[in-house]
Design a protein around this motif. Structure first.
Motif, PDB file in Angstrom:
ATOM      1  N   GLY A   1       0.948  -0.966  -0.546  1.00 50.89           N
ATOM      2  CA  GLY A   1      -0.032   0.149   0.133  1.00 50.89           C
ATOM      3  C   GLY A   1       0.358   1.307   0.149  1.00 50.89           C
ATOM      4  O   GLY A   1       0.867   1.995  -0.751  1.00 50.89           O
ATOM      5  N   PHE A   2       1.625   1.129   1.136  1.00 50.34           N
ATOM      6  CA  PHE A   2       2.952   2.892   1.390  1.00 50.34           C
ATOM      7  C   PHE A   2       3.513   2.543  -0.846  1.00 50.34           C
ATOM      8  O   PHE A   2       3.788   4.017  -0.999  1.00 50.34           O
ATOM      9  N   ALA A   3       4.131   1.480  -0.368  1.00 50.75           N
ATOM     10  CA  ALA A   3       5.047   1.565  -1.867  1.00 50.75           C
ATOM     11  C   ALA A   3       4.113   2.134  -3.270  1.00 50.75           C
ATOM     12  O   ALA A   3       4.597   3.393  -3.735  1.00 50.75           O
ATOM     13  N   GLN A   4       2.866   1.447  -3.748  1.00 49.58           N
ATOM     14  CA  GLN A   4       2.019   1.840  -4.428  1.00 49.58           C
ATOM     15  C   GLN A   4       1.474   3.600  -4.996  1.00 49.58           C
ATOM     16  O   GLN A   4       1.018   3.964  -5.836  1.00 49.58           O
ATOM     17  N   LEU A   5       1.611   3.837  -3.308  1.00 48.76           N
ATOM     18  CA  LEU A   5       0.898   5.407  -2.682  1.00 48.76           C
ATOM     19  C   LEU A   5       2.244   6.434  -3.341  1.00 48.76           C
ATOM     20  O   LEU A   5       1.752   6.754  -4.254  1.00 48.76           O
ATOM     21  N   VAL A   6       3.340   5.956  -2.757  1.00 45.17           N
ATOM     22  CA  VAL A   6       4.358   6.650  -2.446  1.00 45.17           C
ATOM     23  C   VAL A   6       5.278   6.994  -3.871  1.00 45.17           C
ATOM     24  O   VAL A   6       5.429   7.556  -4.496  1.00 45.17           O
ATOM     25  N   PHE A   7       5.916   5.669  -3.887  1.00 48.64           N
ATOM     26  CA  PHE A   7       6.643   5.596  -4.832  1.00 48.64           C
ATOM     27  C   PHE A   7       5.792   4.554  -6.267  1.00 48.64           C
ATOM     28  O   PHE A   7       6.633   3.197  -6.256  1.00 48.64           O
ATOM     29  N   PRO A   8       4.520   4.327  -6.698  1.00 53.63           N
ATOM     30  CA  PRO A   8       4.217   4.008  -8.346  1.00 53.63           C
ATOM     31  C   PRO A   8       5.106   3.442  -9.213  1.00 53.63           C
ATOM     32  O   PRO A   8       4.797   2.703  -9.087  1.00 53.63           O
ATOM     33  N   HIS A   9       6.370   4.343  -9.438  1.00 55.58           N
ATOM     34  CA  HIS A   9       6.693   4.188 -10.737  1.00 55.58           C
ATOM     35  C   HIS A   9       8.136   3.538 -10.332  1.00 55.58           C
ATOM     36  O   HIS A   9       7.504   1.910 -11.225  1.00 55.58           O
ATOM     37  N   GLN A  10       7.908   2.978  -9.154  1.00 57.29           N
ATOM     38  CA  GLN A  10       9.036   2.230  -8.616  1.00 57.29           C
ATOM     39  C   GLN A  10       8.688   0.810  -8.081  1.00 57.29           C
ATOM     40  O   GLN A  10       9.502  -0.614  -8.695  1.00 57.29           O
ATOM     41  N   ALA A  11       7.853   0.937  -7.130  1.00 65.28           N
ATOM     42  CA  ALA A  11       7.092  -0.078  -7.425  1.00 65.28           C
ATOM     43  C   ALA A  11       6.546  -1.560  -8.152  1.00 65.28           C
ATOM     44  O   ALA A  11       6.143  -2.834  -8.334  1.00 65.28           O
ATOM     45  N   ASN A  12       6.229  -0.536  -8.947  1.00 66.29           N
ATOM     46  CA  ASN A  12       5.385  -1.110 -10.578  1.00 66.29           C
ATOM     47  C   ASN A  12       6.613  -1.674 -11.480  1.00 66.29           C
ATOM     48  O   ASN A  12       6.429  -2.235 -12.894  1.00 66.29           O
ATOM     49  N   GLY A  13       8.097  -1.254 -11.392  1.00 62.90           N
ATOM     50  CA  GLY A  13       8.919  -1.802 -12.096  1.00 62.90           C
ATOM     51  C   GLY A  13      10.040  -0.801 -12.550  1.00 62.90           C
ATOM     52  O   GLY A  13      10.838  -1.469 -13.733  1.00 62.90           O
ATOM     53  N   SER A  14       9.366   0.598 -12.739  1.00 58.17           N
ATOM     54  CA  SER A  14      10.759   1.349 -13.639  1.00 58.17           C
ATOM     55  C   SER A  14      10.710   0.836 -14.829  1.00 58.17           C
ATOM     56  O   SER A  14      11.545   1.395 -15.608  1.00 58.17           O
ATOM     57  N   LEU A  15       8.782   0.963 -15.319  1.00 60.42           N
ATOM     58  CA  LEU A  15       8.964   0.903 -16.693  1.00 60.42           C
ATOM     59  C   LEU A  15       8.945   2.165 -17.412  1.00 60.42           C
ATOM     60  O   LEU A  15       8.617   3.136 -17.142  1.00 60.42           O
ATOM     61  N   ILE A  16       9.221   2.608 -18.210  1.00 62.49           N
ATOM     62  CA  ILE A  16       9.432   3.166 -19.334  1.00 62.49           C
ATOM     63  C   ILE A  16       8.303   3.269 -20.602  1.00 62.49           C
ATOM     64  O   ILE A  16       8.423   1.637 -21.880  1.00 62.49           O
ATOM     65  N   ILE A  17       7.830   4.249 -20.680  1.00 59.24           N
ATOM     66  CA  ILE A  17       6.475   3.982 -21.480  1.00 59.24           C
ATOM     67  C   ILE A  17       7.171   5.077 -23.028  1.00 59.24           C
ATOM     68  O   ILE A  17       7.463   6.291 -22.056  1.00 59.24           O
TER      69      ILE A  17
ATOM     70  N   ALA B   1      11.890   0.204  -1.542  1.00 58.61           N
ATOM     71  CA  ALA B   1      10.851   0.321  -2.860  1.00 58.61           C
ATOM     72  C   ALA B   1      10.844   1.244  -3.794  1.00 58.61           C
ATOM     73  O   ALA B   1      11.504   1.931  -4.210  1.00 58.61           O
ATOM     74  N   SER B   2      11.727   2.714  -2.561  1.00 58.21           N
ATOM     75  CA  SER B   2      12.197   4.065  -3.119  1.00 58.21           C
ATOM     76  C   SER B   2      13.053   4.283  -3.940  1.00 58.21           C
ATOM     77  O   SER B   2      13.415   4.555  -5.015  1.00 58.21           O
ATOM     78  N   GLN B   3      14.242   2.861  -3.389  1.00 61.83           N
ATOM     79  CA  GLN B   3      15.046   2.678  -5.157  1.00 61.83           C
ATOM     80  C   GLN B   3      14.929   2.191  -6.276  1.00 61.83           C
ATOM     81  O   GLN B   3      15.520   1.611  -7.079  1.00 61.83           O
ATOM     82  N   GLY B   4      13.787   1.131  -6.340  1.00 66.40           N
ATOM     83  CA  GLY B   4      13.333  -0.036  -7.410  1.00 66.40           C
ATOM     84  C   GLY B   4      13.114  -1.092  -7.468  1.00 66.40           C
ATOM     85  O   GLY B   4      12.835  -1.721  -7.907  1.00 66.40           O
ATOM     86  N   VAL B   5      12.960  -0.909  -6.413  1.00 66.84           N
ATOM     87  CA  VAL B   5      13.040  -2.948  -6.056  1.00 66.84           C
ATOM     88  C   VAL B   5      11.071  -3.091  -5.523  1.00 66.84           C
ATOM     89  O   VAL B   5      10.818  -2.421  -5.189  1.00 66.84           O
ATOM     90  N   VAL B   6      10.648  -4.230  -6.603  1.00 63.19           N
ATOM     91  CA  VAL B   6       9.442  -3.873  -6.956  1.00 63.19           C
ATOM     92  C   VAL B   6       7.991  -4.616  -6.067  1.00 63.19           C
ATOM     93  O   VAL B   6       8.957  -5.038  -4.538  1.00 63.19           O
ATOM     94  N   GLN B   7       7.306  -4.207  -5.897  1.00 62.15           N
ATOM     95  CA  GLN B   7       6.169  -4.769  -4.587  1.00 62.15           C
ATOM     96  C   GLN B   7       5.282  -4.711  -5.248  1.00 62.15           C
ATOM     97  O   GLN B   7       4.241  -3.062  -5.230  1.00 62.15           O
ATOM     98  N   THR B   8       4.747  -5.246  -6.156  1.00 62.66           N
ATOM     99  CA  THR B   8       3.142  -5.771  -6.732  1.00 62.66           C
ATOM    100  C   THR B   8       2.527  -6.495  -6.810  1.00 62.66           C
ATOM    101  O   THR B   8       3.364  -7.560  -6.475  1.00 62.66           O
ATOM    102  N   PHE B   9       1.641  -7.147  -6.761  1.00 62.82           N
ATOM    103  CA  PHE B   9       1.053  -8.594  -6.701  1.00 62.82           C
ATOM    104  C   PHE B   9       0.161  -8.271  -8.386  1.00 62.82           C
ATOM    105  O   PHE B   9      -0.396  -9.314  -8.979  1.00 62.82           O
TER     106      PHE B   9
END
Lengths: 192, 580
Positions: A29-45, B193-201
């Motif tokens: 929850g925290f990561a998706q809210l605060v770092f959504p780009h990083q949490a989803n794989g730092s994808l380049i669109i 996570a801030s550095q880019g370690v993924v966290q998703t379902f």
């Protein structure tokens, strides 16, 4: 004895809920809210299309692109669904053969080059997905890319310098160049 | 080079600066004193005891404590084993992975309950999100907490006088989790996570490649599927609990598990943080913090010595790479050295530092492939494991292992002057000596016998991936890693076979539980003893002389046990390397 067993089962259930459900949900929850780009794989669109992740390398073999490091993943190099190193031992003849073959490839693509070939450009990374090459490996390829693109070497070099990441916080890690970002930037240079 | 050394100094300084505050805090937690977090989590703690039917004031003798620990670990085994066999029918499996094969599931369940995290599988191609999160990650937490509980019980053995009890396992377990492991994991997970370690379902995303890849058969591949998952939460405890089981196959070399130099620094810090700080906790609880610093000093000195050897060897590289035509010279624009199996963002020094850290402790996470290290560079992690995982060691397990060496050291010193040895005011007698010797010999025997069986059988020989002495090193490393509950590998070894899955599981079980039972027996025996005040003839165990003695004992035992085996692997390989 039965009491201890009951306590053991109750404990594992409760801690499974706390550390296996509540804890990862809080982090997600925290990561998706605060770092959504990083949490989803730092994808380049790019133009609505996912062209990769800035943390995951891709394979390049055309002379007009900077080449990434060799990758030992299978069945294709840079298979991000199955990371792997080569695990070749230091004296395994296959290792020396791979390095030699790679050097031959690099020389064939740029016969004029007299530079020494940086070791990271001819050895497979641990993950098989290394997004980076060393600045030395980028410099090694500048002349080839410039020629293939009919551009000025200084222009390419400027771009490399601009995209070189220095040590993090000025101290940590090694200087490096992200190959995918560099190649995307190259493709965005307007034609003359 | 200079930057490499600066980073090592910075890293060790940060670890040592945190030892006192965290060590002090953990002593408060285990002495049941207010620690700050109990104001918020106290009600949760009490609710857990109520739900489990535990009376927290109920003290246990060492046998009862052992039974509780074993029962809890056995329950964990069944939950994890079932999850792996049933994952095909369970939710949170977006890649539709089928059930894990029974022999692999057995090996993996043993591996994770024993805090080893040996992995005969690749995470992103085998395990569903649910299995990783609800099974593997949970064991990352509770196996670490089990180790910490046993350590605390041993410390109480030294501290208590004429006592039949050594604490309550459920309380030690719960407090380790609630007040230490979970809060620290939350902080580390969010930083990662801030550095880019993924966290998703979400399922694995697909990208369109900038340049399609032509395969050997002429077909072209235009897409890249990128494995993701609830990773950051698991990686935090993987490091903090010295577990080491990667979310992805290549562990912390994978850019989505360890994306930046800062994430790498945090992950290394998380490995050493608790094991190093527990030395202070030990001294604090024993009423003399110098005792803890002495043990820590011994660890740090051995660590630095072996780290230097590893860095030097990896930076030098191999004549084979040089003669193949690669430029290994370090400069401002490249780290140079032996880069096979290493990542550019970490270079030589951060790879060697991670390798030394992860094998001195029983972590076993890797950010580079140890199999591709130079002969001597790869011998360092292997020998650190073989020393018994006492150079910081696993959370809890490292220090209780080191205290067994300390008992051996005072015994040897006692022999020299002809006195009954004492440690922390307790007489060390026949029973403790027998148990401590067994503690030290057990993993050594498991590692060497396991290796011998493997190299003597077809099924074992079939596992070696590299030719020559390196193939032997792979097997020796595997059994050393399993017996000492490290979990890292010379990963070329093909170990997902019934032979390896079964024999390595035996090594892991023996190395963990027989070891713990012996330690708890020492704890029970010590707790029952009376206190002997130090006299003029007592060997001080907090000064430099004891530090040197302890280092010598660790090194001599490790060298005597393993040099013959190492001579057949990395040492002969090194001679072959420089000989041509």
């Amino acid at each position: 004895m039965m009491r201890i067993l009951r306590q053991a089962v109750a404990c594992i259930v409760i801690f499974t809920v706390i550390t296996g459900v509540i804890y990862p949900l809080i982090v997600t929850g925290f990561a998706q809210l605060v770092f959504p780009h990083q949490a989803n794989g730092s994808l380049i669109i790019d133009n609505g299309k996912t062209v990769g992740s800035s943390l995951i390398g891709q394979s390049f073999s055309s002379p007009k692109y900077f080449w990434a490091r060799p990758s030992a993943t299978s069945p294709t190099p840079y298979n991000a669904a199955n990371s792997s190193g080569s695990n070749l031992g230091p004296l395994n003849p296959a290792l020396a053969e791979n390095v030699k073959a790679r050097i031959t490839q690099l020389k064939a693509a740029d016969a004029a080059s007299k530079q020494a070939v940086p070791v990271d450009l001819v050895t497979a990374s641990g993950s098989g997905l290394d997004p980076d090459i060393s600045p030395a490996s980028a410099e090694y390829q500048v002349a080839r890319v410039a020629k293939a693109r009919n551009l000025d070497e200084t222009k390419i070099r400027e771009l490399v310098v601009k995209l070189t990441k220095n040590r993090q916080l000025g101290i940590l890690g090694e200087p490096r160049v992200n190959v995918l970002e560099l190649n995307l930037a190259l493709d965005n240079i307007p034609n003359k | 080079m200079t930057y490499g050394i600066i980073q090592i100094v910075l890293f060790l300084s940060v670890v040592l600066l945190l030892v006192k505050p965290l060590g002090w805090y953990m002593a408060r937690v285990y002495e049941n004193k207010p620690c700050g977090l109990d104001r918020i989590l106290g009600p949760v703690e009490r609710a857990i005891y109520r739900l489990c039917g535990v009376n927290p004031t109920n003290e246990m003798g060492w046998k009862r404590y052992t039974v509780a620990m074993l029962a809890f670990n056995a329950a964990g085994f069944f939950v994890l084993y079932a999850l792996m066999l049933l994952q095909g029918f369970l939710p949170l499996n977006p890649q539709h992975f089928p059930a894990v094969a029974p022999d692999l599931a057995f090996n993996t369940a043993v591996s994770f309950i024993t805090n080893t995290n040996w992995q005969a599988y690749g995470g992103e191609t085998t395990m569903s999100y649910l299995t990783q999160m609800l099974g593997l990650a949970v064991q990352n937490f509770v196996s670490a907490a089990s180790g910490m509980a046993v350590l605390v019980a041993l410390i109480r053995g030294f501290v208590r006088r004429n006592s039949q009890t050594i604490g309550n396992f459920w309380v030690d377990l719960t407090r380790s989790l609630l007040y230490i492991l979970i809060p620290l994991s939350l902080i580390i997970a969010i930083l990662l996570a801030s550095q880019g370690v993924v966290q998703t379902f979400k399922p694995y995303p697909t990208a369109t490649l900038v340049e399609p890849v032509t395969m050997a058969d002429g077909n072209s591949v235009a897409e890249q599927t990128i494995a993701v998952g609830p990773t950051a939460s698991q990686i935090a405890i993987k490091q903090l609990g010295t577990n080491g089981g990667g979310f992805f196959n290549t562990n912390s070399a994978h850019p989505l598990e360890n994306p930046t130099p800062l994430s790498n620094f945090l992950e290394m810090l998380a490995i050493l943080l608790i094991p190093a700080s527990l030395c202070y906790t030990f001294g604090k609880m024993a009423g003399d913090t110098k005792q803890g610093w002495a043990v820590l000093a011994s660890m740090v000195i051995i660590f630095i010595g072996l780290l230097a050897l590893c860095c030097w060897s990896e930076q030098k590289g191999t004549p084979q790479l040089i003669s193949a035509g690669a430029d290994l010279q370090p400069s401002v624009t490249q780290s140079g050295g032996n880069m096979e199996g290493k990542e550019v963002r970490f270079g030589i020094f951060n790879s060697a530092l991670f390798a030394t850290t992860t094998t001195g402790t029983s972590c076993g996470a890797v950010n580079s492939m140890h199999d591709s290290y130079t002969p001597l560079g790869g011998m360092v992690p292997m020998w650190l494991i073989q020393l018994g995982e006492v150079i910081f060691g696993g959370v809890g397990s490292g220090l209780y292992g080191m205290l067994a060496f300390a008992i051996l050291a005072v015994f040897i010193a006692g022999l020299m002057v002809g006195r009954t040895p004492e440690y922390l005011g307790k007489k060390i007698e026949t029973f403790e000596m027998k148990m401590a010797s067994l503690v030290i010999l057990l993993p050594i025997c498991l590692a060497l016998i396991g290796t011998a069986v493997a190299v003597a059988t077809k099924a074992g020989q079939a596992g070696a991936f590299n030719p020559g002495p390196h193939g032997f090193s792979e097997i020796l490393y595997a059994y050393s890693s399993a017996s000492n509950n490290n979990g890292s590998a010379f990963a070329g070894i093909n170990c997902n076979t019934p032979f390896y899955n079964f024999t390595l599981a035996i090594a892991m079980l023996g190395g963990r539980y027989l070891f713990k039972i012996l330690v708890l027996a020492i704890a029970g025996s010590l707790a029952a003893k009376k206190y002997v005040p130090a006299s003029a003839g007592t060997l001080s165990t907090s000064g430099p002389m004891f530090v040197i003695l302890l280092i010598s004992v660790v090194i001599v035992v490790g060298a005597l046990s393993f040099i013959p085996a190492l001579a057949l692997g990395p040492i002969v390989e090194h001679l072959m390397m420089i000989g041509r």
